[in-house]
Design a protein around this motif. Structure first.
Motif, PDB file in Angstrom:
ATOM      1  N   PHE B  95     -31.766 -29.806  -4.787  1.00 52.78           N
ATOM      2  CA  PHE B  95     -32.975 -29.580  -5.583  1.00 52.78           C
ATOM      3  C   PHE B  95     -33.788 -30.871  -5.680  1.00 52.78           C
ATOM      4  N   GLU B  96     -33.106 -31.986  -5.866  1.00 50.27           N
ATOM      5  CA  GLU B  96     -33.842 -33.245  -6.003  1.00 50.27           C
ATOM      6  C   GLU B  96     -34.442 -33.684  -4.675  1.00 50.27           C
ATOM      7  N   GLY B 103     -43.308 -34.283  -3.123  1.00 50.20           N
ATOM      8  CA  GLY B 103     -44.194 -35.359  -3.550  1.00 50.20           C
ATOM      9  C   GLY B 103     -43.805 -36.063  -4.835  1.00 50.20           C
ATOM     10  N   VAL B 104     -42.728 -35.607  -5.502  1.00 51.17           N
ATOM     11  CA  VAL B 104     -42.283 -36.295  -6.710  1.00 51.17           C
ATOM     12  C   VAL B 104     -41.536 -37.563  -6.286  1.00 51.17           C
ATOM     13  N   ARG B 105     -41.790 -38.655  -6.982  1.00 50.72           N
ATOM     14  CA  ARG B 105     -41.038 -39.880  -6.669  1.00 50.72           C
ATOM     15  C   ARG B 105     -39.662 -39.792  -7.311  1.00 50.72           C
ATOM     16  N   VAL B 106     -38.626 -39.756  -6.488  1.00 52.46           N
ATOM     17  CA  VAL B 106     -37.261 -39.644  -7.007  1.00 52.46           C
ATOM     18  C   VAL B 106     -36.540 -40.948  -6.682  1.00 52.46           C
ATOM     19  N   GLU B 107     -35.920 -41.540  -7.695  1.00 51.84           N
ATOM     20  CA  GLU B 107     -35.224 -42.819  -7.495  1.00 51.84           C
ATOM     21  C   GLU B 107     -33.733 -42.668  -7.739  1.00 51.84           C
ATOM     22  N   GLY B 108     -32.932 -43.435  -7.001  1.00 53.98           N
ATOM     23  CA  GLY B 108     -31.503 -43.462  -7.262  1.00 53.98           C
ATOM     24  C   GLY B 108     -30.758 -42.268  -6.685  1.00 53.98           C
ATOM     25  N   HIS B 109     -31.397 -41.561  -5.749  1.00 54.99           N
ATOM     26  CA  HIS B 109     -30.721 -40.434  -5.088  1.00 54.99           C
ATOM     27  C   HIS B 109     -30.000 -40.974  -3.856  1.00 54.99           C
ATOM     28  N   PRO B 110     -28.762 -40.549  -3.637  1.00 55.27           N
ATOM     29  CA  PRO B 110     -27.999 -41.133  -2.527  1.00 55.27           C
ATOM     30  C   PRO B 110     -28.495 -40.744  -1.132  1.00 55.27           C
ATOM     31  N   HIS B 111     -29.269 -39.666  -0.997  1.00 52.16           N
ATOM     32  CA  HIS B 111     -29.528 -39.184   0.356  1.00 52.16           C
ATOM     33  C   HIS B 111     -30.795 -38.342   0.381  1.00 52.16           C
ATOM     34  N   LEU B 112     -31.940 -38.979   0.287  1.00 49.51           N
ATOM     35  CA  LEU B 112     -33.199 -38.228   0.230  1.00 49.51           C
ATOM     36  C   LEU B 112     -33.700 -37.869   1.625  1.00 49.51           C
ATOM     37  N   ALA B 122     -36.116 -35.461  11.675  1.00 49.32           N
ATOM     38  CA  ALA B 122     -36.260 -36.788  11.076  1.00 49.32           C
ATOM     39  C   ALA B 122     -35.043 -37.182  10.228  1.00 49.32           C
ATOM     40  N   THR B 123     -34.080 -36.268  10.095  1.00 43.40           N
ATOM     41  CA  THR B 123     -32.919 -36.557   9.241  1.00 43.40           C
ATOM     42  C   THR B 123     -32.169 -37.796   9.719  1.00 43.40           C
ATOM     43  N   ARG B 124     -31.873 -38.681   8.776  1.00 35.96           N
ATOM     44  CA  ARG B 124     -30.996 -39.817   9.100  1.00 35.96           C
ATOM     45  C   ARG B 124     -29.598 -39.455   8.617  1.00 35.96           C
ATOM     46  N   PHE B 125     -28.728 -39.177   9.571  1.00 34.92           N
ATOM     47  CA  PHE B 125     -27.390 -38.708   9.203  1.00 34.92           C
ATOM     48  C   PHE B 125     -26.513 -39.868   8.771  1.00 34.92           C
TER      49      PHE B 125
END
Ligand code: SF4
Ligand code: SF4
Lengths: 289, 495
Positions: B95-96, B103-112, B122-125
């Motif tokens: 969800f995050e 477009g929401v700025r999300v901080e501290g997420h391990p894997h955006l 474009a996924t960085r695995f």
């Protein structure tokens, strides 16, 4: 082992005899092509066309409606909108056509105007593929209903292998591409690569409203409105040997660089019998009517 | 805000947006995290106006025991970043990512990484390096299957980590559902019916419930009964098909071929009701598009009973084969704690012992009066996911038979015209237990009563993570079997 045999006896023999015997029964509410009884239409009424989600049903002139089976979802919205019950669905499962233009019909004409006779491949391609046609299926934005009813053809009841038709795991083993879905942008490259990886001569078959016209997603900026006019190359070109055998090139369905389409199978999703009928006609294994 | 003070609604209910207090970003986060700690599940987490300089966030928290949905709303200041909850609550991880993608700025997420709207390529695995190697599969798979990409990090034959990159099926459904700028209201039911084509009736019902709540036109009892029958026939067809596919993946061909055919029998029962094997056109806002006359009902009953006998023999056979049990048991195991932390739903969750089932916890339509027993099992492996399906098949057969014998009289639909005004500035949420689990449809109207935001959560959105987790420390050769035991939707995830 005994239980397996016992169950085998209970389950019986289930592969249908069609086309040598009768086709499997269709539900009485089966929805085939629309038929419009113009005598019942009130003047200037357009309720059906106004209700249509995909502009499959239109009135190019006030008196002559036009039905594009490649856009039609067979969804009943127009039937429900009609104030005089002038519209209904035919129960004929035979819908596939070789040419995109043949899917555009006059819904007031009861006789079957679909040029199914033209569904057959050229004699040359029939010689090559008539007894053995290996197909690579690619779902590109398909919702999994078209895919499911393609899968069904390989179950014991339908057993499409009887006709030498088989869905294979690699494009390298394939004679053709069966595409479902409107081709989202994110799948464009994968479709091109798959097409390129199939050795020629090869054919492409568009199954379902999405693959023929974009279906419910037609016009979305996220998709390509299906296979017609879809370019064989953008960034990719490896093995696209457009041999003269490739169906459609000569017919100019979408420019020289478009993936040529040998067969269009309308529906959302098409009934398995509609798909099988299309395949068999393409291979010349059912008589033209 | 204390949990008991949160505004709540019942399933398939609309409420004025003005009822929801707007919390600050930090308060929103605390409130949601506290509710999760207290046992609530996140059914949806979204931004209402993604483009706005200060985005509004909304969380729908399901309290399974109380049977209500708590709504939490927050607003970020212009330029404010949202501090990710994922480190504390893994169930919101995707969800995050979705918030960030919109477009929401999300901080501290391990894997955006991308979810669906941005190109999956474009996924960085996450890679392991060292002695490990990578196996990449898809988007095109070796069968008639929807596209998606699986990236395995392996050590020899063993999978250490599986990452699933989706989005290849993205067709812009949520965008097109809303009225402006481009949405066409005539297409809405068709979007719902094709969100996941094998869940036509499930998504169709969730969409109908949301629209009915906003238009205040509930379906009459007979309409509710018929779409309930459709929903259970859909469950039957898919569960039976899955048992056959599972048998096929362990090369137990008798059950594979019998169930393949029996699945078709159930699809044909749906076609008997409405002409379409997938139930296209059956469910419409306000009820259903097709009635069941007495003759049709009797034929349905007869064919249902005949199919049941064949089905029992096919499934009994499956369990009598020790080779099948040997392959199913202890393969792809998840614990109950895994399922809770990842927010799994449906049979995949119930196969770890969880009790949640929308039909029981948030009963809608006639499930409010006629209960379907909840099926679960505790081992969390492929066997459990198969066994729960078998139990659900039995319950669904009984339910359909019961409904057919007690069909309420009266009209099947209260149809509101497509352009009928909806409640202004309202929000409605509908949950439906589809065959894969919880389906969520959420709609918000603007001051003119037009749809301004539409959100869909397919059960696959939660459960793909479950599949990735179940593969840990499994042999890579067990992937097809594990995958089949979840049988998730790509289209439903990608929207
Ligand atoms: S059946 Fe549906 S898609 Fe086809 S013409 Fe009628 S309204 Fe349009
Ligand atoms: S044509 Fe209809 S059934 Fe087929 S993939 Fe498209 S939406 Fe699904």
């Amino acid at each position: 082992m005994f239980r397996i045999l016992q169950a085998r006896l209970q389950q019986g023999h289930r592969t249908m005899r069609y086309p040598d015997g009768p086709p499997p029964p269709l539900p009485d509410r089966f929805r085939g092509r629309l038929l419009m009884d113009r005598a019942r239409c009130p003047d200037t009424c357009r309720a059906c066309a106004d209700a249509c989600p995909t502009t499959a049903l239109t009135f190019p002139t006030p008196t002559s409606p036009r039905l594009d089976l490649g856009r039609c979802l067979f969804c009943t919205d127009c039937v429900a909108a009609c104030p005089t019950e002038a519209l209904g669905h035919l129960r004929d499962p035979q819908l596939a056509a070789r040419d995109r233009e043949a899917l555009i019909v006059d819904p007031t004409v009861p006789a079957d105007r679909l040029e199914v006779a033209h569904a057959a491949l050229s004699a040359e391609l029939q010689r090559v593929f008539g007894r053995s046609l290996k197909l690579r299926q690619v779902s590109a934005g398909g919702c999994n209903a078209c895919e499911s009813d393609l899968n069904v053809l390989s179950t014991v009841g339908w057993d499409i292998g009887r006709f030498g038709i088989q869905f294979v795991a690699s494009p390298r083993h394939a004679d053709g591409l069966v595409l479902t879905g409107p081709i989202p942008d994110h799948m464009a490259l994968a479709v091109q690569k798959t097409w390129a990886a199939i050795p020629g001569p090869k054919i492409a078959i568009a199954v379902g409203a999405c693959a023929i016209s974009g279906g419910p997603y037609a016009g979305h900026p996220e998709v390509h409105d299906g296979l017609p006019g879809f370019p064989t190359t953008g960034d990719v070109h490896t093995n696209d040997d457009a041999s003269p055998l490739d169906e459609g090139h000569a017919r100019g369905t979408g420019g020289a660089s478009a993936i040529p389409i040998a067969l269009h199978i309308p529906g959302c999703p098409p009934h398995p019998l509609t798909i099988l009928d299309g395949f068999l006609r393409l291979l010349g294994r059912l008589p033209a009517r | 805000m204390k949990r008991q003070d949160l505004p709540t609604i019942r399933n398939a209910q609309a409420t004025p947006c003005a009822r929801l207090p707007t919390l600050s970003g930090a308060r929103f986060r605390d409130t949601v995290l506290r509710a999760i700690e207290g046992g609530s599940r996140v059914s949806a987490l979204l931004t209402l106006a993604p483009d706005a300089a200060s985005p509004t966030l909304l969380a729908v928290l399901a309290d399974d025991l109380a049977g209500h949905l708590a709504l939490v709303q927050g607003r970020l200041e212009p330029g404010e970043a949202f501090r990710a909850m994922t480190p504390h609550a893994p169930e919101v991880h995707l969800f995050e990512r979705e918030l960030a993608e919109s477009g929401v700025r999300v901080e501290g997420h391990p894997h955006l990484e991308p979810v669906r709207a941005s190109p999956p390529a474009a996924t960085r695995f996450v890679t392991l390096g060292g002695d490990g190697h990578e196996v990449a599969v898809g988007p095109v798979h070796a069968g008639i299957i929807e596209p998606g990409h699986f990236r395995f990090q392996c050590l020899g034959e063993d999978v250490l980590q599986l990452e699933i990159a989706l989005g290849y099926q993205h067709r812009g459904v949520e965008r097109a559902m809303v009225s402006s700028p481009h949405g066409d209201p005539r297409r809405r039911v068709h979007y719902a019916e094709t969100l996941a084509g094998d869940t036509t009736i499930g998504h169709g019902t969730a969409h109908a419930l949301v629209m009915e709540a906003l238009a205040a036109t509930p379906a009459p009892p007979r309409g509710q009964a018929i779409r309930g029958i459709g929903l259970e026939l859909e469950r039957l067809a898919n569960h039976v098909g899955d048992l056959g596919a599972l048998a096929n993946d362990v090369a137990f061909l008798p059950t594979a071929s019998y169930c393949g055919r029996l699945r078709g029998d159930f699809l044909n029962l749906t076609a008997l009701v409405c002409g379409s094997r997938f139930g296209r056109g059956l469910v419409r806002p306000g009820g259903v598009g097709f009635d069941l006359d007495a003759v049709r009902r009797d034929e349905l009953l007869d064919r249902l009973r005949a199919t049941r006998a064949d089905l029992r023999s096919a499934i009994d056979l499956l369990w009598s084969a020790s080779s099948v049990l040997g392959r199913f048991q202890e393969t792809g195991r998840l614990t109950r704690a895994d399922a809770d932390q990842l927010g799994l739903v449906g049979p995949a969750a119930r196969a770890t012992g969880a009790e949640r089932d929308v039909r029981k916890d948030f009963a809608f339509d006639l499930y409010r009066f006629v209960h379907v027993p909840t099926a679960n099992w505790h081992t969390g492996d492929v066997f459990a996911r198969a066994y729960v399906r078998q139990l659900e098949i039995e319950h669904a057969l009984a339910y359909v038979e019961d409904q057919l014998l007690t069909l309420p009289a009266g009209p099947t639909r209260v149809a509101a015209p497509l352009d009928a005004p909806l409640a202004r500035d309202h929000l409605a949420v509908a949950l439906v237990e589809g065959w894969r689990g919880e389906l969520v449809h959420l709609a918000v109207t603007d001051a003119d009563g037009r749809l301004a935001r539409y959100k869909v959560v397919d059960p696959s959105f939660h459960n793909w993570q479950g599949l990735a987790h179940a593969l840990r420390d499994q042999a890579i050769s067990d992937f097809p079997l594990c995958n089949k035991s979840f049988n998730l939707s790509y289209a439903g995830h990608d929207l």
